[in-house]
Design a protein around this motif. Sequence first.
Motif, mmCIF file in Angstrom:
data_model
loop_
_atom_site.group_PDB
_atom_site.id
_atom_site.type_symbol
_atom_site.label_atom_id
_atom_site.label_comp_id
_atom_site.label_asym_id
_atom_site.label_seq_id
_atom_site.Cartn_x
_atom_site.Cartn_y
_atom_site.Cartn_z
ATOM 1 N N ARG A 170 104.362 91.009 41.844
ATOM 2 C CA ARG A 170 104.237 91.583 43.191
ATOM 3 C C ARG A 170 103.122 90.911 43.970
ATOM 4 N N ALA A 171 101.997 90.602 43.284
ATOM 5 C CA ALA A 171 100.884 89.951 43.964
ATOM 6 C C ALA A 171 101.260 88.542 44.429
ATOM 7 N N MET A 172 101.981 87.805 43.573
ATOM 8 C CA MET A 172 102.386 86.449 43.947
ATOM 9 C C MET A 172 103.365 86.463 45.110
ATOM 10 N N PRO B 107 108.231 97.550 17.607
ATOM 11 C CA PRO B 107 106.787 97.585 17.296
ATOM 12 C C PRO B 107 105.939 97.390 18.537
ATOM 13 N N TRP B 108 104.732 97.904 18.493
ATOM 14 C CA TRP B 108 103.719 97.733 19.538
ATOM 15 C C TRP B 108 104.245 98.121 20.920
ATOM 16 N N GLN B 109 104.878 99.283 21.001
ATOM 17 C CA GLN B 109 105.435 99.704 22.286
ATOM 18 C C GLN B 109 104.369 99.892 23.367
ATOM 19 N N PRO B 110 103.207 100.469 23.077
ATOM 20 C CA PRO B 110 102.179 100.585 24.142
ATOM 21 C C PRO B 110 101.731 99.223 24.667
ATOM 22 N N ALA B 111 101.531 98.268 23.749
ATOM 23 C CA ALA B 111 101.099 96.941 24.189
ATOM 24 C C ALA B 111 102.185 96.256 25.006
ATOM 25 N N ARG B 112 103.437 96.418 24.579
ATOM 26 C CA ARG B 112 104.540 95.803 25.314
ATOM 27 C C ARG B 112 104.651 96.389 26.715
ATOM 28 N N GLY C 108 103.861 95.846 32.494
ATOM 29 C CA GLY C 108 103.266 96.335 33.736
ATOM 30 C C GLY C 108 102.388 95.291 34.399
ATOM 31 N N CYS C 109 101.592 94.563 33.586
ATOM 32 C CA CYS C 109 100.755 93.499 34.149
ATOM 33 C C CYS C 109 101.608 92.395 34.759
ATOM 34 N N ALA C 110 102.706 92.040 34.085
ATOM 35 C CA ALA C 110 103.585 91.004 34.617
ATOM 36 C C ALA C 110 104.204 91.432 35.943
#
Length: 690
Positions: A57-59, A40-45, A50-52
Amino acid sequence: MEQVYVSCTSLDENKRQQASAQSETTQDKLIICNERPWKPWQPARSRIRGCAMRVQRAMLSLAGLEWYCYAALGVLTALMSFWIDLTVAKLLRAHQWLYSRLEGHVLLQFLCWTLYPACLCTLSTSFSHSICPQSAGSGLPEMRTIISGVQLPDYLSLSNLFAKLVGLICTLSAGSTVFLGKVGPFVHLSNMVGAYLHRLYASACGKKQRRTQGEMLVVASAVGVSSCFGAPISGVLFSIEVIGSHYSVRDYCPCFFAAVCGALTLRLLAVFSREQETVTVLFKTSFPAEIPYQPSEILIFIFLGLLCGAVSCVYLFSHRWILRFVRTNKFISRFIATEKALYSATVAFLLAIVTFPHSAGYYMASQLTMKQLLSALLDSTQWNSISHNATLLGESHQFLWQEWSPPGVSVFKSLGCFILIKLWLLVLACTLPLPAGYFMPVFIFGAALGRFLGEGLAYLFPNGISSETLSVINPGGYALVGAAAFAGAVTHTLSPALCALELTGQSTHVVPILIATLISNAVSRSKHQPSFYDGISLIKKLPHLLSLIRASPKLSLVQIGQFVVPAGTVLQRSEKVTGVQNVLNNSTEFEFPVVDTHESPTLLGTVTREQLQALMLENQNEDLSKSLGDVCLIRPVKLQLSTETTVKQAHCIMSVVREERVFVTERGKLCGIITWQEMKKMIEVLAEEI
């Protein structure tokens, strides 16, 4: 009669049809299995993933993974310290409430006063020894040994962490009756957390890891002190003096970073829990800032340093004597070995009898907790003058100093009883086989010494020593100087001086504190007397070389020639391929030394097992008469020791370069090797000679 013809399929054809049907069914099943299951909710996952990844990478672009481990170490250690203090405070309040509710019933109060700490000490001993026997004691001498390069089993395990944490809470909940502290075991707890974070860091980085476990443990030692007192600078200095045998400058910034994270988290937790209004020091003092002391009082501070050094020698000698007596006396040693919990209950019960408020405890402020004792001793008011002034006495009814001057007892009598009785009670409490620290008790004892001297001067000179300038003597300043000087003399360090300043924020007494601490250290170190932690290492016969050398300087001249072991399988440069194959089949070593010849074993270098295995694969179908020196690259040995090298020099070199084993040569010829295991045995042999 009409004939009916039935078309029958042969048996072979039926089998072929069934097989084809089964194959089609199997293919369908494989296709279905190979399809990704629906979630379920594949786009949100996918967006969250991607945000994680972007955050990661930023950290990592800001700092390496090890710096986040240092920050996590400081935060986790501060959380653990705050939780311990909160739990201990609740248990101490429960004891005080129960004791106050039994007012008027002396027998019931006696049972409450004695059985409560006895049961807690019994629980601490039985629980810690049932989970992990290595959790008893301070843990600092063992940590110094581990950081120096010698591995001790189970001292950094998670089971030890759990056992020491629960046992330490029970010990501290016994209060000032047992008179034991938190610093040593908590530094050990911080090291166990650091070791676990290092394992996580190593598993995340794999072969790319750049930090060794010893470096993480040095950082964890600084964080342990910082998270106890909110004192990051003294925590780093403590890790340099007590823990790190050979301190590396590259650990300097990580130590400060992690210590500041721990101290800040501890202070913020105190604010969030409404224990304090803002971020401030742990023991806030209010010394006069205009004229904190007269110049002529410097001589008295010097005398206080001499006094603290002399008393520390008595304490250290008594501590070593009683530990040696407990270990050598057949009855007591057998009793402790078989009935540790009963021994702890017996000693705690005896300590509680002496400190019972209706007996000797009436003269030594026994109802105050450890923090209340130190807070009262650092009070800047003159207790003796207040006790003889009815007006001031009525205005100061809420202050803790009244516990030091109960009705009919002078301040000098209570302080004198505290100094004389607590010294021997602390020596006896050091024999308890449970998690306990000893820094805070000696810190409070030194404050009592300084307070006694300060009150005496205030009584002799009520208007100050100098007649030209009106400057009242501050007994709290003498207590602060005495605390730093006595703790520094017992541990043979200067970090207590800085710790005293960070605990109180009282920068006006920097010079007296440093002078008294230096003088007390000089007196305590005379005739090569071992420090508190060195004494424990000697009694336990821990393989800590610096402790042995401080106790017996002649050991620094012992050479390693008598401790060298054979180098194992040795290859010569002219070794044939068939000989190399026999070596691989008959040995399990990962590195082999290469010499010129067995008759003249001049060390040329080393080859690894991987090199030899690759050599055998390349030359399995070629000429087997080739020698090792023709087909294999021999790596030169960058570090080798002489047989005339002393044990101290070998230990220093191996600790600094972090080498597991070092070759020993004599005029270039291979004599053997020295490993950390052999170094441990070597130090144990030297310990037997003391």
